[in-house]
Scaffold this motif. Structure first.
Motif, PDB file in Angstrom:
ATOM      1  N   LEU A  38       6.379 -76.644 -14.355  1.00 40.36           N
ATOM      2  CA  LEU A  38       5.551 -77.815 -14.106  1.00 40.36           C
ATOM      3  C   LEU A  38       4.674 -78.112 -15.313  1.00 40.36           C
ATOM      4  CD1 LEU A  38       4.301 -77.140 -10.450  1.00 40.36           C
ATOM      5  CD2 LEU A  38       6.353 -78.351 -11.187  1.00 40.36           C
ATOM      6  N   ILE A  39       4.374 -79.391 -15.519  1.00 41.07           N
ATOM      7  CA  ILE A  39       3.461 -79.783 -16.585  1.00 41.07           C
ATOM      8  C   ILE A  39       2.351 -80.662 -16.027  1.00 41.07           C
ATOM      9  CG2 ILE A  39       5.200 -79.630 -18.412  1.00 41.07           C
ATOM     10  CD1 ILE A  39       5.369 -82.711 -18.359  1.00 41.07           C
ATOM     11  N   VAL A  40       1.249 -80.683 -16.760  1.00 46.36           N
ATOM     12  CA  VAL A  40       0.123 -81.564 -16.449  1.00 46.36           C
ATOM     13  C   VAL A  40       0.160 -82.719 -17.433  1.00 46.36           C
ATOM     14  CG1 VAL A  40      -2.392 -81.777 -16.324  1.00 46.36           C
ATOM     15  CG2 VAL A  40      -1.269 -79.658 -15.581  1.00 46.36           C
ATOM     16  N   GLU A  92      19.162 -77.100  -6.092  1.00 50.55           N
ATOM     17  CA  GLU A  92      17.917 -77.462  -6.766  1.00 50.55           C
ATOM     18  C   GLU A  92      16.742 -77.664  -5.811  1.00 50.55           C
ATOM     19  OE1 GLU A  92      18.930 -81.039  -8.845  1.00 50.55           O
ATOM     20  OE2 GLU A  92      19.919 -79.977 -10.477  1.00 50.55           O
ATOM     21  N   VAL A  93      16.975 -77.500  -4.514  1.00 51.25           N
ATOM     22  CA  VAL A  93      15.952 -77.866  -3.532  1.00 51.25           C
ATOM     23  C   VAL A  93      14.912 -76.764  -3.367  1.00 51.25           C
ATOM     24  CG1 VAL A  93      15.541 -78.401  -1.095  1.00 51.25           C
ATOM     25  CG2 VAL A  93      17.482 -79.428  -2.284  1.00 51.25           C
ATOM     26  N   PHE A  94      13.638 -77.159  -3.364  1.00 54.81           N
ATOM     27  CA  PHE A  94      12.551 -76.292  -2.928  1.00 54.81           C
ATOM     28  C   PHE A  94      12.405 -76.464  -1.411  1.00 54.81           C
ATOM     29  CE2 PHE A  94      11.120 -77.045  -7.358  1.00 54.81           C
ATOM     30  CZ  PHE A  94      10.961 -75.725  -7.775  1.00 54.81           C
ATOM     31  N   ARG A 144      12.739 -80.710  -8.226  1.00 54.53           N
ATOM     32  CA  ARG A 144      14.016 -80.019  -8.325  1.00 54.53           C
ATOM     33  C   ARG A 144      13.790 -78.704  -9.075  1.00 54.53           C
ATOM     34  NH1 ARG A 144      17.646 -85.294 -10.181  1.00 54.53           N
ATOM     35  NH2 ARG A 144      17.108 -86.571  -8.357  1.00 54.53           N
ATOM     36  N   ALA A 145      14.469 -77.676  -8.647  1.00 59.11           N
ATOM     37  CA  ALA A 145      14.202 -76.331  -9.153  1.00 59.11           C
ATOM     38  C   ALA A 145      14.751 -76.135 -10.565  1.00 59.11           C
ATOM     39  CB  ALA A 145      14.768 -75.286  -8.208  1.00 59.11           C
ATOM     40  N   GLU A 146      14.064 -76.706 -11.533  1.00 57.31           N
ATOM     41  CA  GLU A 146      14.393 -76.495 -12.958  1.00 57.31           C
ATOM     42  C   GLU A 146      13.444 -75.425 -13.483  1.00 57.31           C
ATOM     43  OE1 GLU A 146      16.792 -77.819 -14.552  1.00 57.31           O
ATOM     44  OE2 GLU A 146      17.280 -79.756 -13.660  1.00 57.31           O
ATOM     45  N   ILE A 147      13.839 -74.172 -13.355  1.00 59.16           N
ATOM     46  CA  ILE A 147      12.922 -73.081 -13.693  1.00 59.16           C
ATOM     47  C   ILE A 147      13.319 -72.362 -14.975  1.00 59.16           C
ATOM     48  CG2 ILE A 147      12.033 -70.847 -12.902  1.00 59.16           C
ATOM     49  CD1 ILE A 147      12.175 -71.929 -10.059  1.00 59.16           C
ATOM     50  N   LYS A 148      14.622 -72.249 -15.269  1.00 55.59           N
ATOM     51  CA  LYS A 148      15.072 -71.456 -16.408  1.00 55.59           C
ATOM     52  C   LYS A 148      14.924 -72.189 -17.735  1.00 55.59           C
ATOM     53  CE  LYS A 148      18.311 -68.561 -13.803  1.00 55.59           C
ATOM     54  NZ  LYS A 148      19.719 -68.135 -13.642  1.00 55.59           N
ATOM     55  N   PHE A 153       8.866 -83.241 -20.025  1.00 53.51           N
ATOM     56  CA  PHE A 153       9.429 -84.578 -19.852  1.00 53.51           C
ATOM     57  C   PHE A 153      10.947 -84.587 -19.650  1.00 53.51           C
ATOM     58  CE2 PHE A 153       5.563 -85.570 -22.398  1.00 53.51           C
ATOM     59  CZ  PHE A 153       4.874 -86.260 -21.409  1.00 53.51           C
ATOM     60  N   LEU A 154      11.659 -83.602 -20.206  1.00 53.63           N
ATOM     61  CA  LEU A 154      13.119 -83.610 -20.137  1.00 53.63           C
ATOM     62  C   LEU A 154      13.644 -82.833 -18.938  1.00 53.63           C
ATOM     63  CD1 LEU A 154      14.006 -83.094 -23.899  1.00 53.63           C
ATOM     64  CD2 LEU A 154      13.737 -85.236 -22.642  1.00 53.63           C
ATOM     65  N   ARG A 155      13.131 -81.642 -18.737  1.00 52.63           N
ATOM     66  CA  ARG A 155      13.536 -80.830 -17.590  1.00 52.63           C
ATOM     67  C   ARG A 155      12.305 -80.118 -17.044  1.00 52.63           C
ATOM     68  NH1 ARG A 155      18.599 -80.476 -16.063  1.00 52.63           N
ATOM     69  NH2 ARG A 155      20.296 -80.994 -17.485  1.00 52.63           N
ATOM     70  N   THR A 156      11.777 -80.637 -15.944  1.00 53.69           N
ATOM     71  CA  THR A 156      10.650 -80.012 -15.271  1.00 53.69           C
ATOM     72  C   THR A 156      10.931 -80.006 -13.771  1.00 53.69           C
ATOM     73  OG1 THR A 156       9.522 -82.162 -15.259  1.00 53.69           O
ATOM     74  CG2 THR A 156       8.899 -80.608 -16.991  1.00 53.69           C
ATOM     75  N   SER A 157      10.279 -79.118 -13.058  1.00 49.55           N
ATOM     76  CA  SER A 157      10.554 -78.985 -11.629  1.00 49.55           C
ATOM     77  C   SER A 157       9.953 -80.112 -10.805  1.00 49.55           C
ATOM     78  CB  SER A 157      10.027 -77.637 -11.121  1.00 49.55           C
ATOM     79  OG  SER A 157      10.772 -76.579 -11.694  1.00 49.55           O
ATOM     80  N   GLU A 158       8.971 -80.800 -11.337  1.00 49.82           N
ATOM     81  CA  GLU A 158       8.454 -82.012 -10.705  1.00 49.82           C
ATOM     82  C   GLU A 158       8.347 -83.074 -11.786  1.00 49.82           C
ATOM     83  OE1 GLU A 158       4.870 -83.547  -7.724  1.00 49.82           O
ATOM     84  OE2 GLU A 158       4.539 -81.759  -8.963  1.00 49.82           O
ATOM     85  N   PHE A 159       8.735 -84.299 -11.456  1.00 52.30           N
ATOM     86  CA  PHE A 159       8.677 -85.350 -12.466  1.00 52.30           C
ATOM     87  C   PHE A 159       8.330 -86.682 -11.831  1.00 52.30           C
ATOM     88  CE2 PHE A 159      13.065 -84.516 -11.185  1.00 52.30           C
ATOM     89  CZ  PHE A 159      13.537 -85.767 -10.786  1.00 52.30           C
TER      90      PHE A 159
END
Length: 480
Positions: A38-40, A92-94, A144-148, A153-159
């Motif tokens: 996640l990003i702020v 990819e679901v939480f 979406r569960a983008e953890i690895k 901006f390109l691949r984060t678990s929340e966007f």
């Protein structure tokens, strides 16, 4: 990476990934959140998103779309109604399984996308042909569960994104909607973000799960990787049947509706950073820049300070009255050189320098960020010339990006050349037989997939992989 270092410490050409991360953090667009993936979003990053959102929102509303809101939780039983769609997103679901200490029974998904939720509501709202078309857009987040392999901006678990969901009485009307939206996306990305795109269709293998077909716009980044910039999907009746989105037509016959969905995300900000940035940092197109013009007063004594600051205030008011986003850097504790470097790193398109010698000559000095050009501008020409200068910057940035896309696109019918071009970081325009087997073999062998089958694509006559007859040419590339 040292957080204390004020500037970008790596070259874009030598370590693209680290360069990108430094630009995001040091230009203060975003920062990492305490939860992995996640990003702020910081104010400048959010301001860019607001600019994109305002442009799209205006275009959507002008074409009859309205905004709505959807909750973030979706029951598992609802997701399972469209089995193919659900299977595509399930990894990819939480999942929410508890409320406090108590199990909730039917698991709740944190929204990966909203088709199932929206259409369960649409089936209640649509009764007759008079209720159509229904065209709703939602400005929200997806999870979406983008953890690895995460990247801001390109691949984060929340966007942040927008997702539109429309319902139509006829197939023709729905397919027109798909194309109209793709054109809105294309014009926005090219005209606002100064990034050229290739539009067309995805292959069946790469289309959105549950769609009849997917249209897409694709671009290539300076490191040679493809980036999907936005998609618009024709869903046909694939969702209207399981969700019973149907209506009584003018003959009082019950008919299943035709549907579309479409969206873009803050991935567009990542693309803008990569395409336009340089070793000094961020380079922003004027139309989306939070600050379009920074004014730097230059003086070394109190006598000069008064008249320089007075002129800076005058220029600031003049430009703001024109509706431009302007900031005057009045920090006395910092040198002009430090300020220049900071505003260059933050990507401000245009800098105006005002010093006592400039006032004596009744002029200012301006510097363009994208090509680092410094020129004089007479005081009495600022108001009339500034819009032209900003438009020239916007145009030149687009032309430079268009040249990069052309330079990084090659055409071949030979598989050995195909592989070499991919290694060099290119889009490859090549013949394809239409068989999924060839598509999968190419992916397995080269890590490249079909990014887009362009509208109006040519046909070189033979498949680049199997040498059988081709049905079309396609653009292949390695993607993020």
């Amino acid at each position: 990476m040292s957080k204390e270092s004020p500037g970008i410490t790596v070259s874009k050409n030598k370590d693209f990934s680290e360069w990108y991360t430094q630009v995001v953090l040091k230009a203060e667009l975003a920062d990492y959140a305490p939860v992995k993936g996640l990003i702020v979003l910081r104010p400048d990053g959010y301001a860019i998103w607001e600019s994109i959102r305002e442009t799209l929102d205006k275009k959507f509303k002008s074409t009859g779309h309205k905004n709505g809101f959807l909750p973030v939780l979706i029951p598992e039983s609802l997701l399972a109604k469209e089995s193919d769609h659900f299977a595509g997103f399930n990894p990819e679901v939480f999942w929410v399984t508890h409320s406090g200490e108590n199990e909730i029974g039917d698991r709740l998904a944190l929204r990966p996308t909203s088709e199932t939720l929206a259409y369960s509501m649409y089936s209640k709202w649509i009764q007759s042909w008079r209720d159509l078309p229904l065209k709703i857009n939602f400005w929200n987040t997806a999870l979406r569960a983008e953890i690895k392999a995460t990247k801001p901006f390109l691949r984060t678990s929340e966007f942040l994104w927008q997702e539109g969901h429309t319902v139509h009485a006829t197939q023709e009307e729905a397919e027109k909607e798909v194309m109209d939206i793709l054109e809105i996306y294309k014009k926005t990305v090219q005209e606002e973000l100064a990034i050229p795109v290739i539009t067309g269709k995805k292959s069946d293998k790469e289309k959105f799960v549950g769609a009849v077909y997917t249209t897409t716009m694709e671009s290539i980044m300076p490191d040679g990787k493809a980036l999907q910039m936005g998609t618009s999907h024709f869903l046909g009746q694939n969702f209207s049947k399981p969700f019973e989105v149907k209506y009584l037509d003018k003959n009082n016959a019950e008919t299943f509706a035709w549907q579309t969905s479409w969206g873009v995300s803050w991935r567009l900000i990542g693309a803008m950073i990569m395409v336009h940035g340089d070793d000094k940092g961020l380079v922003l197109p004027p139309r989306v820049a939070p600050i379009q013009i920074v004014i730097v007063p230059i003086y070394y004594n109190d006598k000069d300070a008064d008249r320089v600051n007075a002129e800076a205030d005058k220029v600031e008011k003049m430009l703001k009255d024109k509706g431009l986003r302007v900031h005057v850097d009045r920090r006395d504790q910092l040198t002009p050189g430090f300020k220049y470097n900071e505003w260059e790193m933050r990507g401000v398109p245009l800098r105006i320098e005002i010093g006592p010698k400039d006032l004596d000559k009744n002029k200012v000095m301006y510097a363009t960020r994208h090509i680092k050009q410094k020129l004089d501008l007479p005081m009495d020409k600022i108001e009339s010339e500034i819009d032209h200068i900003l438009e020239k910057i916007q145009s030149e940035m687009f032309e430079a990006a268009k040249k990069m896309l052309a330079d990084k696109t090659t055409q071949t019918s030979e598989y050995s050349e195909f592989r070499v071009a991919l290694e060099k970081g290119c889009f490859v325009d090549a013949g394809w037989c239409g068989k999924k087997e060839c598509e999968e073999k190419i992916k397995e062998d080269t890590m490249a997939d079909i990014r887009v089958i362009p509208f109006g694509a040519g046909n070189s006559g033979k498949c680049v992989y199997c040498k059988g007859s081709s049905i079309t040419n396609a653009i292949f590339g390695r993607a993020y």
